[in-house]
Scaffold this active site. Sequence first.
Site: not given
Length: 218
Positions: A18, A67, A91, A159
Site C-alpha cells: 500500500h 490503506r 497486516e 502490507h
Amino acid sequence: MNEDAYKRTGRRIVLWRHGQTSWNLERRFQGTTDIPLTETGVAQARRAARLLAFLKPDAIVASDLKRAAATATELSELSGVPVTYDEGLRETYAGVWQGMTHQEIIEKYGDQYTAWKRGEPVRRGGGELETEVADRAAPVVLRHAELLPENGTLVVASHGGTIRTTIGRLLGLDSQHWESLGGLTNCCWSVLGEGARGWRLLEHNAGTLPEPVLGDDD
C-alpha cells in the site's frame, strides 16, 4: 512500452504494498490498526496503478484495511477489474506493539525485537507469529491465482510484513529466512512467476515494469 516485456509463460502474481500513511512517516507499527493513506500515499498509488495497468491484470484482491483497499481501488478504476477484499491479507497483528514507534519498541521490548530479527518465532507484542500470518494469507493468494486464465496476472494489494511472509511460504523458504527477503517501499511490488518447479521470485521491491530476462538463467 516494450510489448516483449509482457510476454510470458505461466501465471503471475504481483504483490503490491500500500501507499504511504502518517504512521509510516512516524515509524509506528501499524499492524491491523486501520490507518488511511496520506495525500502522498494516494499519489503513490495512482502512479503505481498507471504502471500496473499495463500488465492487464485479470484479478485484483486486497486487504480490507483502508490503506490497502484505497491502493487497490486506484488500479481497479484504471483497469476496470473489480477488487475482491479479504481480511486474510491484513497486516500482522502485533498486540501492544501497534501504535508504538520503532524506537519505543526497541526500548521496551528490545530482547523480543532482537529475537525476531534473528529469525526466532516471536509473538511480537503478544500478537501473531509470522508463520500464522502466512497460514492465513498464502492460501488467499493461491486460491485467487488458481482461478486465473492461462498466463493470467493476479495483483494482490496488501502490507509489507504480510507480503514478505507470503512470498517466503510460496517459495518454500524456511520461516527463519523470510527476513532475508527485505522490506518493500510504499507502493512498490514483488512479482512471482509460475515456473517448472513452482513459484519463483522474478522481481522484488520494484517500482518499474518487469523486463524480460535475457540470459542463461531464464
